[in-house]
Design an enzyme around this catalytic site. Structure first.
Site: not given
Length: 174
Positions: A11-12, A48
């Protein structure tokens, strides 16, 4: 200021947390809770790390999150915890069932004592169907309760959808 950032998968929310941490102008300690239990998770962690947009010190705290926060919190620093729900998963997978309650209680207790800025990231799990399995239902219940408890202790709570933050509590993101 303490900020809780919730959102669905991709989703950010992590990107938003990193932007807020960088914008704080403070030294940032990134408290990572993920563990590479399989190849897919190892790849996610590596991606990430590669996408991380801030200069920071990284501390791994897959279980003892409250202790890590106490050790690294300073008035002139920003702590970014990513993510609460992976941490909760780690606790659920412990052989000793008392670890979960002990560590959850420690986190809730320590939140009010921490100096400096704190950004907490978690996956919102309460917007979908009720899972069929007992462990999955327990996880969703625990995540929902944890998020409610932390939201009550944070000055700002943000929900991130499609990369856009919505202020649920406190000042909106500019």
């Amino acid at each position: 200021m303490k900020t809780l950032i919730l959102g669905g998968v991709r989703s950010g929310k992590s990107r938003l947390a990193e932007r807020l941490a960088a914008g704080s102008g403070l030294p940032v300690t990134y408290v990572a809770t993920a563990t590479a239990g399989d190849a897919e998770m190892a790849a996610r962690i590596a991606a990430h790390r590669a996408q991380r947009s801030i200069d920071c010190t990284v501390v791994e705290a897959p279980i003892a999150l409250a202790d890590a926060l106490l050790r690294h919190a300073r008035e002139d620093a920003c702590l970014l915890v990513d993510c609460l729900t992976l941490w909760l998963t780690n606790l659920l997978m412990q052989d000793d069932a008392t670890v979960l309650e002990r560590e959850r209680a420690a986190l809730v207790t320590v939140i009010d004592q921490l100096p400096g800025q704190l950004l907490l990231v978690g996956n919102e799990t309460g917007m979908g169907i009720v899972p069929l399995g007992e462990l999955s239902r327990r996880y969703c219940d625990l995540a929902g309760t944890l998020h409610q408890t932390l939201a009550a202790r944070c000055e700002r709570v943000l929900l991130t959808v499609a990369g856009l933050p919505l202020a649920l509590k406190g000042a909106p993101v500019t």
